[in-house]
Enzyme design. Structure first.
Site, PDB file in Angstrom:
ATOM      1  N   GLY A  24       0.582  -1.098   0.137  1.00  0.00           N
ATOM      2  CA  GLY A  24      -0.089  -0.046  -0.305  1.00  0.00           C
ATOM      3  C   GLY A  24       0.857   1.052   0.024  1.00  0.00           C
ATOM      4  O   GLY A  24       1.559   1.590   0.790  1.00  0.00           O
ATOM      5  N   THR A  25       0.316   2.560  -0.586  1.00  0.00           N
ATOM      6  CA  THR A  25       1.158   3.260  -0.912  1.00  0.00           C
ATOM      7  C   THR A  25       0.247   4.356  -2.123  1.00  0.00           C
ATOM      8  O   THR A  25      -0.557   4.237  -2.695  1.00  0.00           O
ATOM      9  CB  THR A  25       2.363   3.152  -1.739  1.00  0.00           C
ATOM     10  OG1 THR A  25       3.163   4.219  -0.948  1.00  0.00           O
ATOM     11  CG2 THR A  25       2.301   3.340  -2.926  1.00  0.00           C
ATOM     12  N   THR A  26       0.839   5.725  -1.968  1.00  0.00           N
ATOM     13  CA  THR A  26       0.779   6.765  -3.174  1.00  0.00           C
ATOM     14  C   THR A  26       2.543   7.533  -3.183  1.00  0.00           C
ATOM     15  O   THR A  26       2.971   7.590  -2.243  1.00  0.00           O
ATOM     16  CB  THR A  26       0.205   7.531  -2.846  1.00  0.00           C
ATOM     17  OG1 THR A  26      -1.204   7.492  -1.778  1.00  0.00           O
ATOM     18  CG2 THR A  26      -0.616   9.176  -3.508  1.00  0.00           C
TER      19      THR A  26
END
Lengths: 238, 276
Positions: B72-74
Site C-alpha cells: 500500500g502506498t502513494t
C-alpha cells in the site's frame, strides 16, 4: 524437499454446521505456533525479548521454547510464527555466518546480517518462510539498532518494534512510551537500559493478560559492548 | 567474489568455493542457496500465485495461518523545467495493521538515480537493490554512468521473467543523464513507460487530481515542492493505506537532494491555517 501442496479451492465460504458427507482435509505446509517478540534500541544497548510459550491450536506444546537466538556477540534475532520455519531459518543464518567468517575473516555486522536475511527470505518469495523476524544488535559505532522484517524480506531499521501474535497490542504502547507519539508537551528523555528493561517486562505482562498465545516466561537478551546477557522473568501460565 | 564477477572470469575458472550445485528436485541446498547468484525457489507442481492465495488473501487464512505482506502506498513524480520532483508517503500496512509509519519508499540507487516503491514492499526493495548492483557493475565495466533508459529497461526485463507469479511492484525510475532529466514507470508486468508525470499506488487517483490541477512545466522550485507535497498529503488524507510522512526528493543536474520529510498531521494543521 519442497512440498507440493494442492491449490485450495473455494475460499471464503461460510463453514457449514451440518454434516454433509466425508470431509477432505488437505495438508497445510504451515502452522501457527504463536509467540511474541520485541526489540528496543538504545544509545549504547539493544534488547531483544520474547515469551517462551509454544502453542498450536488450543494446545501448548512447550512452556520453555524461547524465540530469541544469539547470532554473534553483538546481534540477537527473534523469530515468531511457524516454529519449523524458525528453526530452519536460524540454522541457515548460522551457516551463512560461518561461511562469511571463513571467506572474509571477520564477523558479520548487524546491518550486514539484516541485509543478508532480506535476501534469504526473498529467495523463498513464492513459498515463504512463515516467520516474523526482528534483529536487535549494536551497529559498527556501538549504537543500538533494531531491524524488523516481513515474511518475504522487506526490512527497515527502527528504534523499537514488536512482532508476533501480540504485536498489534504492544506496538501502540511502545509508540507512546518510547516514541512519545500522540502526546503533547512532553520532554523527550532518551531511554536508559534500566528503564527499557522495566518497560519490556511491564509490556509483556500486559500482553500475557490479553493474548492467549503469549505467556509462561519472558526471556530478555541484553546486548551491550560487554556482550549478550540474559534475564528470565516468569509470566502468567494460564 | 565481487571482483571475479565484474571481470566475467567465472566463465573460464571453475568455482572451487561453495560449488553451486544446480537446484534439483531431489536435493535442495538450503545453506548456500542464493549465496553467490541471486536465485528464487518455487514450489513444485503448483502455480505459485494460486498456492499463496489462501494464506495471503483470505481473512482467516488456513487454520489460523495468515501471511500478511507489507503493501500500500502513494508515490508520485513529475518532470518540470528544473528537473524531476519525487514525493512519496511512508506507511507500510500488513493487511489492516499499520506496520510502520516511517517506511523509506525511495531507494537511492546512486547519486543520479532514484527508484520509488509501491505495491509489495519486499518485491520493490529486492528488485531495486538488484538494479543498484547492475548499475554499479555497468559503471565499473563501461567507465560511465548508466542512462535512466537503460536502468529502467534492466528492471523491466528482470521482473518480466516472473510475470504471472504474483509479484506486485509499481515503481518509477528517476534520474539525470546525458539526455537530461529522465522519468520511467516500470511495473510487475514488465510494462515500461516514459513520461512527464506519474503517480502509483492505492492513493494515486487522489494524487493525480491535485497534481493535474496545479501542474505546469514552468513551475518554480518552491511551487513544485509545494505541489508535490500537497498531492501526497491529500492522498494520505483520503486513502486508508497511505499516511505517515511525506518524503520529497528533487533530482537536479548535479544529482538528487532530499528536500524534506514532514509528518502529515503537521501538514494538515499548516494547510488548515492557510485556508483561514
Amino acid at each position: 524437499m519442497m512440498m507440493s501442496a494442492q491449490a485450495y479451492g473455494d475460499k471464503g465460504k461460510m463453514k457449514e454446521y451440518h454434516y454433509t458427507g466425508p470431509v477432505e482435509h488437505k495438508f497445510s505446509p504451515y502452522a501457527f505456533n504463536g509467540g511474541t517478540v520485541l526489540a528496543v534500541a538504545g544509545e549504547d544497548f539493544a534488547l531483544v525479548a520474547s515469551d517462551t510459550r509454544l502453542s498450536e491450536g488450543y494446545s501448548i506444546h512447550s512452556r520453555d521454547s524461547p524465540k530469541c537466538y544469539k547470532l554473534t556477540d553483538t546481534t540477537v534475532i527473534g523469530c515468531s510464527g511457524f516454529h519449523g520455519d524458525c528453526l530452519t531459518l536460524t540454522k541457515i543464518i548460522e551457516a551463512r555466518l560461518k561461511m562469511y567468517k571463513h571467506s572474509n575473516n571477520k564477523n558479520m555486522t548487524s546491518g550486514a546480517i539484516a541485509a543478508m536475511l532480506s535476501t534469504i527470505l526473498y529467495g523463498r518469495r513464492f513459498f515463504p518462510y512463515y516467520v516474523y523476524n526482528i534483529i536487535g544488535g549494536l551497529d559498527e559505532e556501538g549504537r543500538g539498532a533494531v531491524y524488523s522484517f516481513d515474511p518475504v524480506g522487506s526490512y527497515q531499521r527502527d528504534t523499537y518494534k514488536a512482532g508476533g501474535s501480540a504485536s498489534a497490542m504492544l506496538q501502540p504502547l511502545l509508540d507512546n512510551q518510547i516514541g512519545f507519539k500522540n502526546m503533547e508537551n512532553v520532554e523527550q528523555v532518551p531511554l536508559s537500559l534500566e528503564k527499557a528493561v522495566q518497560l519490556v517486562k511491564d509490556v509483556f505482562i500486559s500482553a500475557a493478560e490479553r493474548d492467549v498465545y503469549t505467556g509462561d516466561a519472558l526471556k530478555i537478551c541484553i546486548i551491550t559492548k560487554e556482550g549478550v546477557r540474559e534475564e528470565i522473568v516468569p509470566l502468567r501460565k494460564d | 567474489m565481487a571482483l571475479l564477477d565484474v571481470c566475467g572470469i567465472s566463465d573460464w575458472v571453475k568455482e572451487d568455493t561453495f560449488s553451486s550445485q544446480k537446484a534439483s528436485v531431489d536435493r535442495v541446498n538450503h545453506f548456500n542457496f542464493a549465496a553467490l547468484e541471486p536465485e528464487l525457489a518455487v514450489p513444485i507442481g503448483v502455480d505459485p500465485a494460486e498456492f499463496l492465495k489462501p494464506f495471503t488473501d483470505c481473512e482467516d487464512g488456513v487454520e489460523g495461518v495468515t501471511i500478511k505482506l507489507k503493501h500500500g502506498t502513494t508515490t508520485l513524480a513529475f518532470k518540470f523545467q528544473h528537473g524531476v520532483m519525487v514525493a512519496v508517503d511512508s506507511r507500510a500496512s500488513a493487511g489492516s495493521y499499520v506496520d510502520t509509519q516511517l517506511f523509506k519508499k525511495v531507494i537511492e540507487i546512486n547519486p543520479y538515480l532514484l527508484g520509488t516503491m509501491s505495491g509489495s514492499a519486499a518485491d520493490c526493495v529486492y528488485w531495486e537493490r538488484l538494479l543498484a548492483k547492475e548499475c554499479r557493475i555497468y559503471k565499473l565495466r563501461n567507465k560511465e554512468r548508466i542512462s535512466v533508459s537503460a536502468a529502467s529497461k534492466l528492471l523491466a526485463n528482470m521482473v518480466a521473467n516472473y510475470r504471472g507469479m504474483g509479484l506486485s511492484m509499481g515503481t518509477m525510475i528517476c534520474g539525470w543523464d546525458k539526455k537530461g532529466p529522465g522519468l520511467y514507470y516500470v511495473d510487475d508486468n514488465g510494462l515500461r513507460l516514459s513520461g512527464n508525470m506519474f503517480s502509483t499506488g492505492s492513493g494515486n487517483s487522489y494524487a493525480y487530481g491535485v497534481m493535474d490541477s496545479g501542474y505546469r512545466y514552468d513551475l518554480t522550485v518552491p511551487e513544485a515542492y509545494d505541489l508535490a507535497q500537497r498531492a501526497i498529503f491529500h492522498a494520505t488524507h483520503r486513502d486508508a493505506y497511505s499516511g505517515g510522512t511525506v518524503n520529497m526528493y528533487h533530482m537536479q543536474e548535479t544529482g538528487w537532494i532530499k528536500v524534506s520529510q514532514e509528518d502529515v498531521g503537521e501538514l494538515y494543521h499548516r494547510f488548515a491555517a492557510e485556508k483561514k
